[in-house]
Write an enzyme that holds these catalytic residues in place. Sequence first.
Site, mmCIF file in Angstrom:
data_model
loop_
_atom_site.group_PDB
_atom_site.id
_atom_site.type_symbol
_atom_site.label_atom_id
_atom_site.label_comp_id
_atom_site.label_asym_id
_atom_site.label_seq_id
_atom_site.Cartn_x
_atom_site.Cartn_y
_atom_site.Cartn_z
ATOM 1 N N TYR A 1 1.219 6.843 1.626
ATOM 2 C CA TYR A 1 1.390 5.398 1.828
ATOM 3 C C TYR A 1 2.820 5.082 2.264
ATOM 4 O O TYR A 1 3.059 4.374 3.242
ATOM 5 C CB TYR A 1 1.052 4.632 0.534
ATOM 6 N N LYS B 1 4.705 3.529 5.988
ATOM 7 C CA LYS B 1 5.683 2.430 6.181
ATOM 8 C C LYS B 1 6.890 2.942 6.980
ATOM 9 O O LYS B 1 7.406 2.250 7.858
ATOM 10 C CB LYS B 1 6.124 1.855 4.833
ATOM 11 N N SER C 1 8.351 -1.865 2.739
ATOM 12 C CA SER C 1 8.386 -1.706 1.283
ATOM 13 C C SER C 1 9.631 -0.936 0.867
ATOM 14 O O SER C 1 10.121 -0.065 1.606
ATOM 15 C CB SER C 1 7.138 -0.923 0.866
HETATM 16 P P1 NAD Z 1 -3.582 -6.981 -0.287
HETATM 17 O O1 NAD Z 1 -4.460 -5.781 -0.308
HETATM 18 O O2 NAD Z 1 -3.765 -8.025 -1.322
HETATM 19 O O3 NAD Z 1 -3.664 -7.681 1.136
HETATM 20 C C1 NAD Z 1 -3.897 -6.961 2.322
HETATM 21 C C2 NAD Z 1 -5.008 -7.675 3.058
HETATM 22 O O4 NAD Z 1 -5.232 -6.996 4.292
HETATM 23 C C3 NAD Z 1 -6.336 -7.675 2.317
HETATM 24 O O5 NAD Z 1 -6.825 -8.997 2.264
HETATM 25 C C4 NAD Z 1 -7.242 -6.764 3.146
HETATM 26 O O6 NAD Z 1 -8.589 -7.212 3.125
HETATM 27 C C5 NAD Z 1 -6.628 -6.880 4.516
HETATM 28 N N1 NAD Z 1 -6.789 -5.736 5.402
HETATM 29 C C6 NAD Z 1 -6.404 -4.441 5.212
HETATM 30 N N2 NAD Z 1 -6.649 -3.720 6.305
HETATM 31 C C7 NAD Z 1 -7.200 -4.559 7.219
HETATM 32 C C8 NAD Z 1 -7.630 -4.418 8.563
HETATM 33 N N3 NAD Z 1 -7.577 -3.239 9.198
HETATM 34 N N4 NAD Z 1 -8.111 -5.502 9.214
HETATM 35 C C9 NAD Z 1 -8.182 -6.711 8.605
HETATM 36 N N5 NAD Z 1 -7.772 -6.910 7.333
HETATM 37 C C10 NAD Z 1 -7.285 -5.849 6.653
HETATM 38 O O7 NAD Z 1 -2.071 -6.421 -0.298
HETATM 39 P P2 NAD Z 1 -0.698 -7.204 -0.513
HETATM 40 O O8 NAD Z 1 -0.175 -6.833 -1.853
HETATM 41 O O9 NAD Z 1 -0.822 -8.627 -0.163
HETATM 42 O O10 NAD Z 1 0.212 -6.433 0.555
HETATM 43 C C11 NAD Z 1 0.423 -6.950 1.848
HETATM 44 C C12 NAD Z 1 1.346 -6.028 2.595
HETATM 45 O O11 NAD Z 1 2.571 -5.879 1.888
HETATM 46 C C13 NAD Z 1 0.798 -4.619 2.804
HETATM 47 O O12 NAD Z 1 1.214 -4.172 4.093
HETATM 48 C C14 NAD Z 1 1.502 -3.815 1.732
HETATM 49 O O13 NAD Z 1 1.638 -2.464 2.104
HETATM 50 C C15 NAD Z 1 2.858 -4.507 1.704
HETATM 51 N N6 NAD Z 1 3.559 -4.346 0.424
HETATM 52 C C16 NAD Z 1 2.931 -4.720 -0.744
HETATM 53 C C17 NAD Z 1 3.598 -4.535 -1.954
HETATM 54 C C18 NAD Z 1 2.930 -4.884 -3.255
HETATM 55 O O14 NAD Z 1 3.374 -4.386 -4.278
HETATM 56 N N7 NAD Z 1 1.910 -5.719 -3.279
HETATM 57 C C19 NAD Z 1 4.904 -4.019 -1.964
HETATM 58 C C20 NAD Z 1 5.508 -3.678 -0.758
HETATM 59 C C21 NAD Z 1 4.823 -3.837 0.440
HETATM 60 C C1 WQD Z 2 6.120 -0.686 -12.068
HETATM 61 C C2 WQD Z 2 6.619 0.028 -13.322
HETATM 62 C C3 WQD Z 2 5.457 2.062 -13.830
HETATM 63 C C4 WQD Z 2 1.571 0.320 -14.780
HETATM 64 C C5 WQD Z 2 4.331 0.323 -6.431
HETATM 65 C C6 WQD Z 2 4.351 1.153 -5.187
HETATM 66 C C7 WQD Z 2 5.387 0.636 -4.239
HETATM 67 C C8 WQD Z 2 5.212 -0.852 -3.993
HETATM 68 C C9 WQD Z 2 5.092 -1.619 -5.252
HETATM 69 C C10 WQD Z 2 3.876 -1.190 -2.025
HETATM 70 C C11 WQD Z 2 6.708 1.535 -13.152
HETATM 71 C C12 WQD Z 2 5.237 1.034 -14.912
HETATM 72 C C13 WQD Z 2 2.903 0.467 -14.418
HETATM 73 C C14 WQD Z 2 1.200 0.628 -16.109
HETATM 74 C C15 WQD Z 2 3.484 1.165 -16.616
HETATM 75 N N1 WQD Z 2 4.003 -1.121 -3.278
HETATM 76 N N2 WQD Z 2 3.835 0.884 -15.315
HETATM 77 N N3 WQD Z 2 2.172 1.025 -16.984
HETATM 78 O O1 WQD Z 2 5.295 1.931 -8.969
HETATM 79 O O2 WQD Z 2 7.274 0.343 -8.816
HETATM 80 O O3 WQD Z 2 5.624 0.400 -7.024
HETATM 81 O O4 WQD Z 2 4.089 -1.022 -6.093
HETATM 82 O O5 WQD Z 2 4.669 -0.942 -1.172
HETATM 83 O O6 WQD Z 2 5.244 1.365 -3.068
HETATM 84 O O7 WQD Z 2 4.650 2.502 -5.544
HETATM 85 O O8 WQD Z 2 4.973 -0.579 -9.178
HETATM 86 O O9 WQD Z 2 3.700 -2.054 -10.676
HETATM 87 O O10 WQD Z 2 2.867 0.313 -10.278
HETATM 88 O O11 WQD Z 2 4.927 -0.033 -11.619
HETATM 89 O O12 WQD Z 2 4.303 1.560 -17.447
HETATM 90 O O13 WQD Z 2 0.025 0.555 -16.482
HETATM 91 O O14 WQD Z 2 5.656 -0.188 -14.360
HETATM 92 O O15 WQD Z 2 5.608 3.339 -14.375
HETATM 93 O O16 WQD Z 2 7.836 1.963 -13.851
HETATM 94 P P1 WQD Z 2 5.853 0.641 -8.558
HETATM 95 P P2 WQD Z 2 4.013 -0.628 -10.432
#
Ligand code: NAD
Ligand code: WQD
Length: 337
Positions: A151, A155, A126
């Site tokens: 969190y 990572k 991330s």
């Molecule tokens: P999500 O929660 O929709 O998907 C994660 C899935 O993993 C879920 O279906 C959950 O049931 C499953 N899971 C979690 N722990 C488990 C375990 N121990 N065994 C089996 N299943 C398990 O999340 P996502 O948004 O699809 O994110 C996927 C990956 O990408 C994560 O590693 C997250 O940290 C990373 N990521 C997400 C974002 C974002 O904003 N969505 C941003 C950067 C990184």
């Molecule tokens: C985006 C912008 C908020 C909600 C998070 C995690 C990051 C990554 C992605 C996993 C920000 C603003 C949001 C609301 C708002 N995840 N906002 N009102 O914070 O960039 O990142 O998700 O790795 O680690 O921190 O994403 O979608 O929460 O926010 O004004 O109700 O929207 O302040 O500027 P963020 P977000």
Amino acid sequence: MKKVIVTGGAGFIGSHTVVELAAAGYAPVIVDDLRNSEERALTGLAALLGRAPVVHRVDCGDEQAMREVLEAEGEVHGVIHFAADKAVGESVAHPTKYYRNNIGSLAVLLELMRQRGIRSMVFSSSCTVYGEPKELPVDETAPDRNAASPYGFTKVACEQLLRDEVSASPMLKAVLLRYFNPIGAHPSGLIGELPRGVPNNLVPYVSQAAAGLRDRLIIHGADYDTADGTCVRDYIHVVDLAKAHVTALDWMGQRPAPLCEAFNLGTGRGNSVLEVVRTFEAVNGVPVPHAIGPRRAGDVESVFADTRRSAEVLGWRARLTLADALRDAWNWQRRLG
Ligand code: NAD
Ligand code: WQD
């Protein structure tokens, strides 16, 4: 066909990746205990794939259960490890839950991969590893010790574990994909994000406010040092992101081990919160009730990706626009009701 284990394959990004893997001729095998996803993701996948997806409903951090999955599946080409807990606020309140699941599950998978001679891993990292970057756009060499939450530190720790394991296992190849802000849904409207309870993330909240499920979006601060005062992020369509995983697997397949490389996955463009709201309204023709509120603790002012390395080395770039993603997010929200 090459089998690829997709942990977290029923989740938001994992489900879209399963579709792209199948389209590219890989055989995805989902390992997900649905702790943060729902049956309807699997129903949507079945409709898109034209057959039920292969799913093992187990905790991928359960070593015995995971060993049995790998024994049952036989020859496996690689692992894409999405499974993790991802709520930043919850990680502050319950750090052990995050360290245990996010680092523990990776450790189990790497141990089993070593035992079974599985050579390729793609890991979901991330942009949170960059914290508040000193320079924008942020490139892959930026210091990665700034993650502002438990969190985020999981990572950073997982990336380090992968580097250490690659040093120790010369047969291993790892690609660390640093996602910026994934948004949108599959254009079919069959799969998308399923936030539980009140969404933390911007676009699910915007969609629910537009649908009348929330009174109004609260914009977390309009007094930042940005063009319109609201925070700037790099929003990337989840389908573009999903395709990058296929590109990463193909790319690794052509290179010798050992290998451990990190890539940013973003568009390279920064958009403010107000731009997201206005684009959503314009592209979908619906109002998004909103008001300005105070800053949210822990928010970074601006972050967007330097995408040169992923373009030049990996050969991947985002194709879809913010408007595409917000159109698809609304299409998905309307189907959810
Ligand atoms: P999500 O929660 O929709 O998907 C994660 C899935 O993993 C879920 O279906 C959950 O049931 C499953 N899971 C979690 N722990 C488990 C375990 N121990 N065994 C089996 N299943 C398990 O999340 P996502 O948004 O699809 O994110 C996927 C990956 O990408 C994560 O590693 C997250 O940290 C990373 N990521 C997400 C974002 C974002 O904003 N969505 C941003 C950067 C990184
Ligand atoms: C985006 C912008 C908020 C909600 C998070 C995690 C990051 C990554 C992605 C996993 C920000 C603003 C949001 C609301 C708002 N995840 N906002 N009102 O914070 O960039 O990142 O998700 O790795 O680690 O921190 O994403 O979608 O929460 O926010 O004004 O109700 O929207 O302040 O500027 P963020 P977000």
